[in-house]
Motif scaffolding. Structure first.
Motif, PDB file in Angstrom:
ATOM      1  N   ASP A 197      -0.916   0.506  -9.541  1.00 17.86           N
ATOM      2  CA  ASP A 197      -2.139  -0.250  -9.313  1.00 17.86           C
ATOM      3  C   ASP A 197      -3.307   0.447 -10.009  1.00 17.86           C
ATOM      4  OD1 ASP A 197      -3.534  -2.310  -7.310  1.00 17.86           O
ATOM      5  OD2 ASP A 197      -4.699  -0.461  -7.292  1.00 17.86           O
ATOM      6  N   ASN A 198      -3.995  -0.265 -10.879  1.00 18.61           N
ATOM      7  CA  ASN A 198      -5.049   0.342 -11.689  1.00 18.61           C
ATOM      8  C   ASN A 198      -6.145   0.974 -10.828  1.00 18.61           C
ATOM      9  OD1 ASN A 198      -7.753  -0.343 -13.677  1.00 18.61           O
ATOM     10  ND2 ASN A 198      -6.016   0.719 -14.584  1.00 18.61           N
ATOM     11  N   ARG A 199      -6.579   0.279  -9.773  1.00 17.47           N
ATOM     12  CA  ARG A 199      -7.671   0.822  -8.944  1.00 17.47           C
ATOM     13  C   ARG A 199      -7.218   2.066  -8.184  1.00 17.47           C
ATOM     14  NH1 ARG A 199     -12.089  -2.602  -8.864  1.00 17.47           N
ATOM     15  NH2 ARG A 199     -11.639  -4.676  -9.675  1.00 17.47           N
ATOM     16  N   ALA A 200      -5.966   2.063  -7.706  1.00 15.28           N
ATOM     17  CA  ALA A 200      -5.441   3.252  -7.004  1.00 15.28           C
ATOM     18  C   ALA A 200      -5.374   4.427  -7.976  1.00 15.28           C
ATOM     19  CB  ALA A 200      -4.060   2.952  -6.436  1.00 15.28           C
ATOM     20  N   TYR A 201      -4.923   4.165  -9.203  1.00 10.58           N
ATOM     21  CA  TYR A 201      -4.873   5.227 -10.221  1.00 10.58           C
ATOM     22  C   TYR A 201      -6.276   5.787 -10.474  1.00 10.58           C
ATOM     23  CZ  TYR A 201      -5.604   7.075 -14.837  1.00 10.58           C
ATOM     24  OH  TYR A 201      -6.065   7.852 -15.871  1.00 10.58           O
ATOM     25  N   LEU A 202      -7.256   4.885 -10.599  1.00 10.21           N
ATOM     26  CA  LEU A 202      -8.612   5.336 -10.943  1.00 10.21           C
ATOM     27  C   LEU A 202      -9.241   6.179  -9.827  1.00 10.21           C
ATOM     28  CD1 LEU A 202      -9.917   2.135 -12.798  1.00 10.21           C
ATOM     29  CD2 LEU A 202      -9.337   4.349 -13.820  1.00 10.21           C
ATOM     30  N   LYS A 203      -8.695   6.029  -8.590  1.00  9.61           N
ATOM     31  CA  LYS A 203      -9.209   6.832  -7.471  1.00  9.61           C
ATOM     32  C   LYS A 203      -8.410   8.120  -7.311  1.00  9.61           C
ATOM     33  CE  LYS A 203     -10.281   3.040  -4.558  1.00  9.61           C
ATOM     34  NZ  LYS A 203      -9.584   2.376  -3.517  1.00  9.61           N
ATOM     35  N   SER A 204      -7.320   8.242  -8.032  1.00 12.19           N
ATOM     36  CA  SER A 204      -6.406   9.367  -7.795  1.00 12.19           C
ATOM     37  C   SER A 204      -6.840  10.614  -8.567  1.00 12.19           C
ATOM     38  CB  SER A 204      -4.982   8.976  -8.186  1.00 12.19           C
ATOM     39  OG  SER A 204      -4.812   9.125  -9.579  1.00 12.19           O
ATOM     40  N   GLN A 205      -6.276  11.734  -8.143  1.00 13.12           N
ATOM     41  CA  GLN A 205      -6.608  13.032  -8.721  1.00 13.12           C
ATOM     42  C   GLN A 205      -5.763  13.262  -9.989  1.00 13.12           C
ATOM     43  OE1 GLN A 205      -8.993  14.451  -7.026  1.00 13.12           O
ATOM     44  NE2 GLN A 205      -9.139  16.220  -8.389  1.00 13.12           N
ATOM     45  N   LEU A 206      -6.396  13.586 -11.090  1.00  9.84           N
ATOM     46  CA  LEU A 206      -5.648  13.848 -12.335  1.00  9.84           C
ATOM     47  C   LEU A 206      -5.516  15.344 -12.564  1.00  9.84           C
ATOM     48  CD1 LEU A 206      -7.274  11.308 -14.853  1.00  9.84           C
ATOM     49  CD2 LEU A 206      -5.388  10.935 -13.271  1.00  9.84           C
ATOM     50  N   ARG A 207      -4.514  15.714 -13.367  1.00 10.29           N
ATOM     51  CA  ARG A 207      -4.359  17.127 -13.762  1.00 10.29           C
ATOM     52  C   ARG A 207      -4.200  17.205 -15.272  1.00 10.29           C
ATOM     53  NH1 ARG A 207       0.756  18.066 -10.969  1.00 10.29           N
ATOM     54  NH2 ARG A 207       0.532  15.821 -10.777  1.00 10.29           N
ATOM     55  N   TYR A 208      -5.152  17.900 -15.927  1.00  8.67           N
ATOM     56  CA  TYR A 208      -5.010  18.187 -17.354  1.00  8.67           C
ATOM     57  C   TYR A 208      -4.253  19.498 -17.482  1.00  8.67           C
ATOM     58  CZ  TYR A 208      -8.312  14.619 -19.015  1.00  8.67           C
ATOM     59  OH  TYR A 208      -8.928  13.436 -19.341  1.00  8.67           O
ATOM     60  N   LYS A 209      -3.091  19.463 -18.144  1.00 10.50           N
ATOM     61  CA  LYS A 209      -2.313  20.690 -18.391  1.00 10.50           C
ATOM     62  C   LYS A 209      -2.118  20.782 -19.899  1.00 10.50           C
ATOM     63  CE  LYS A 209       0.441  21.110 -14.204  1.00 10.50           C
ATOM     64  NZ  LYS A 209       1.803  21.263 -13.723  1.00 10.50           N
ATOM     65  N   PRO A 210      -1.696  21.930 -20.413  1.00  9.98           N
ATOM     66  CA  PRO A 210      -1.522  22.004 -21.867  1.00  9.98           C
ATOM     67  C   PRO A 210      -0.548  20.932 -22.354  1.00  9.98           C
ATOM     68  CG  PRO A 210      -1.373  24.184 -20.866  1.00  9.98           C
ATOM     69  CD  PRO A 210      -1.432  23.210 -19.739  1.00  9.98           C
ATOM     70  N   GLY A 211      -1.026  20.075 -23.240  1.00 10.21           N
ATOM     71  CA  GLY A 211      -0.163  19.056 -23.857  1.00 10.21           C
ATOM     72  C   GLY A 211       0.151  17.851 -23.014  1.00 10.21           C
ATOM     73  N   GLU A 233       0.831  -1.220   0.000  1.00 12.66           N
ATOM     74  CA  GLU A 233       0.000   0.000   0.000  1.00 12.66           C
ATOM     75  C   GLU A 233       0.858   1.260   0.000  1.00 12.66           C
ATOM     76  OE1 GLU A 233      -2.689  -0.535   3.283  1.00 12.66           O
ATOM     77  OE2 GLU A 233      -3.667  -2.184   2.205  1.00 12.66           O
ATOM     78  N   ASP A 234       1.932   1.252   0.818  1.00 17.22           N
ATOM     79  CA  ASP A 234       2.831   2.425   0.871  1.00 17.22           C
ATOM     80  C   ASP A 234       3.419   2.702  -0.501  1.00 17.22           C
ATOM     81  OD1 ASP A 234       2.293   2.719   3.475  1.00 17.22           O
ATOM     82  OD2 ASP A 234       4.233   1.963   4.218  1.00 17.22           O
ATOM     83  N   GLN A 235       3.832   1.617  -1.143  1.00 16.82           N
ATOM     84  CA  GLN A 235       4.445   1.761  -2.474  1.00 16.82           C
ATOM     85  C   GLN A 235       3.429   2.324  -3.471  1.00 16.82           C
ATOM     86  OE1 GLN A 235       5.873  -1.921  -4.026  1.00 16.82           O
ATOM     87  NE2 GLN A 235       7.003  -0.912  -5.671  1.00 16.82           N
ATOM     88  N   ILE A 236       2.174   1.828  -3.368  1.00 16.01           N
ATOM     89  CA  ILE A 236       1.134   2.289  -4.291  1.00 16.01           C
ATOM     90  C   ILE A 236       0.778   3.751  -4.019  1.00 16.01           C
ATOM     91  CG2 ILE A 236      -1.295   1.985  -4.954  1.00 16.01           C
ATOM     92  CD1 ILE A 236      -0.852  -1.038  -4.508  1.00 16.01           C
ATOM     93  N   LEU A 237       0.724   4.113  -2.699  1.00 14.42           N
ATOM     94  CA  LEU A 237       0.410   5.508  -2.373  1.00 14.42           C
ATOM     95  C   LEU A 237       1.458   6.446  -2.954  1.00 14.42           C
ATOM     96  CD1 LEU A 237      -0.881   5.492   1.302  1.00 14.42           C
ATOM     97  CD2 LEU A 237      -2.121   6.062  -0.781  1.00 14.42           C
ATOM     98  N   ASP A 238       2.707   5.960  -2.947  1.00  8.24           N
ATOM     99  CA  ASP A 238       3.802   6.776  -3.472  1.00  8.24           C
ATOM    100  C   ASP A 238       3.714   6.877  -5.000  1.00  8.24           C
ATOM    101  OD1 ASP A 238       6.310   8.137  -3.387  1.00  8.24           O
ATOM    102  OD2 ASP A 238       7.179   6.306  -4.238  1.00  8.24           O
ATOM    103  N   ASP A 239       3.216   5.827  -5.649  1.00 12.46           N
ATOM    104  CA  ASP A 239       3.121   5.828  -7.114  1.00 12.46           C
ATOM    105  C   ASP A 239       1.847   5.096  -7.520  1.00 12.46           C
ATOM    106  OD1 ASP A 239       3.331   5.623  -9.812  1.00 12.46           O
ATOM    107  OD2 ASP A 239       5.300   4.680  -9.843  1.00 12.46           O
ATOM    108  N   VAL A 240       0.777   5.869  -7.788  1.00 17.94           N
ATOM    109  CA  VAL A 240      -0.528   5.244  -8.066  1.00 17.94           C
ATOM    110  C   VAL A 240      -0.529   4.433  -9.366  1.00 17.94           C
ATOM    111  CG1 VAL A 240      -1.912   6.887  -6.748  1.00 17.94           C
ATOM    112  CG2 VAL A 240      -1.430   7.361  -9.156  1.00 17.94           C
ATOM    113  N   SER A 241       0.471   4.664 -10.226  1.00 21.68           N
ATOM    114  CA  SER A 241       0.479   3.923 -11.484  1.00 21.68           C
ATOM    115  C   SER A 241       0.830   2.445 -11.263  1.00 21.68           C
ATOM    116  CB  SER A 241       1.459   4.547 -12.487  1.00 21.68           C
ATOM    117  OG  SER A 241       2.784   4.234 -12.141  1.00 21.68           O
TER     118      SER A 241
END
Ligand SMILES: C[S@@+](CC[C@H](N)C(=O)[O-])C[C@H]1O[C@@H](n2cnc3c(N)ncnc32)[C@H](O)[C@@H]1O
Length: 398
Positions: free
Chosen positions: A179-193, A169-177
């Motif tokens: 784990d697919n489910r952790a990524y899907l719960k994480s906050q995304l940022r759309y920036k130019p490009g 879990e610690d490893q996933i919290l540090d890098d949500v990529s």
């Protein structure tokens, strides 16, 4: 080798590495009866395996000079004795990276083949449930200790399981990529490009526009077809699909923020577009059940590994694709190291063939100024460092 190796062990390691470096096949054969093909010399300043040493000693093939037969036999002998194909030295190079850098094409090809064999074997063992040997051994060991009360045994293993879960879990919290489910719960940022996840991984970047457009072109050669894209991201491939006059355009997407963006940008109201909300793992079985048939399927998700791609084509594409249909997927696994890219490309081709698909490859040059460019600023790591994108187009074997 153990941290505190005996003098004898160190001497044996030095002799194995030296025989590999001198391409002394006969000596190496004898020495490998006593020691491992993966020894390291703990006293060496540059840690190196026998395989690294053997390949470094081939030198540069500057003028088309390839490694001689002896060198090839030494590399093959080491691999045959279990040398690890993707072992890293202190310079962060695998033996194959060295062969590539030195222009040793024959040795490089042998290393790619070794990688493919190892990965196929590894995935077969996983399929057969043979991948967790340590766990079984630990269980057997416990059972042999009769004096240990069952309750205590249970407690020990529960604690161990909790500790492992926490570390994961610690490893996933540090890098949500991770784990697919952790990524899907994480906050995304759309920036130019660029689209970033919560751990600053680049999910998608606009330098891939040409690649996405070509995927759409190769999969949808005429108007009136039924297409499906899995993973909307920045909407680059879906925008390209829209230019090919499809009769049906299905989009499967699971991240709530990406779905919100699809809503904000009016994708739900476009004629012939159907948005399927949820993970493809949940959406596709329902489409199969309904008897949906498609002419073009494209797959490009995030925070999923090769196993997911294999499940996607061998379980679902085979059921959803029309007999003349085409399947494409984002071929980006291992793209930060040439040998890993080559190994995964080959493994995928072989697994696709086993699932009933032929693969045609089209090579696309990635922008030459991408490596080390500002495009990666603010990202966790560059996921693409190689020169050529190998674009796959799959059809059913005739
Ligand atoms: C790399 S982006 C796709 C980029 C897209 N090809 C484009 O042209 O912009 C990956 C997308 O897949 C979505 N995704 C990740 N896992 C998924 C899953 N299991 N099911 C459906 N969508 C998923 C992500 O939320 C993201 O939008």
């Amino acid at each position: 080798m153990a941290e505190h190796a005996s003098e004898e062990d160190i001497l044996l390691a030095k002799r194995i590495i030296s025989a590999a470096e001198r391409h002394d096949l006969q000596a190496l054969k004898v020495l490998l009866c006593e020691g491992s093909a993966n020894v390291q010399d703990p006293t060496a300043t540059v840690a190196t395996s026998p395989l690294h040493a053997a390949i470094v000693a081939c030198g540069k093939a500057d003028h088309g000079e390839e490694a001689d037969e002896n060198a090839v036999s030494v590399v093959e002998l080491l691999l045959g004795n279990g040398a690890i194909w993707n072992d890293l030295n202190k310079e962060d190079e695998t033996p194959g990276c060295i062969a590539l850098r030195q222009g040793q094409k024959k040795i490089y090809a042998i290393m790619v083949e070794a990688g493919v064999r190892a990965e196929l074997l590894f995935s077969k063992m996983e399929e057969l449930g043979l991948g967790d040997g340590d766990e079984h051994e630990a269980e057997e060991e416990d059972e042999s200790r009769e004096e240990q009360p069952a309750a205590k045994k249970q407690k020990v293993s529960e604690d161990a399981v909790k500790a492992i879960q926490k570390a994961v879990e610690d490893q996933i919290l540090d890098d949500v990529s991770q784990d697919n489910r952790a990524y899907l719960k994480s906050q995304l940022r759309y920036k130019p490009g660029i689209l970033l996840d919560e751990s600053d991984n680049a999910v998608m970047m606009d330098w891939e526009t040409q690649i996405m457009q070509r995927h759409a072109e190769t999969l949808i050669p005429k108007a009136g077809l039924r297409a499906m894209n899995v993973g909307h991201g920045m909407g680059i491939v879906d925008t390209a699909i829209q230019t090919h006059d499809c009769a049906e355009h299905h989009i499967v997407e699971a991240h709530p923020q990406v779905l919100q963006r699809l809503r904000d940008q009016g994708w739900y109201d476009k004629p012939n577009v159907t948005i399927h909300e949820g993970r493809w793992q949940d959406v596709l079985p329902k489409l199969v059940e309904k008897g949906v048939v498609l002419d073009a399927i494209y797959y490009d998700t995030f925070a999923e590994d090769y196993k997911a791609l294999k499940e996607f084509f061998s379980e679902y594409v085979i059921q959803l694709l029309s007999p003349e249909g085409m399947f494409g997927w984002y071929n980006g696994l291992g793209a930060d190291r040439q040998i890993c890219y080559d190994v995964y490309t080959k493994v995928a081709e072989m697994d696709l063939y086993e699932a009933g698909f032929d693969t045609k490859w089209e090579d696309i040059n990635v922008p030459s100024d991408l490596r080390g460019s500002k495009a990666w600023e603010g990202t966790r790591r560059p996921y693409w460092t190689i020169d050529i994108y190998r674009l796959p187009v799959n059809t059913f074997v005739k």
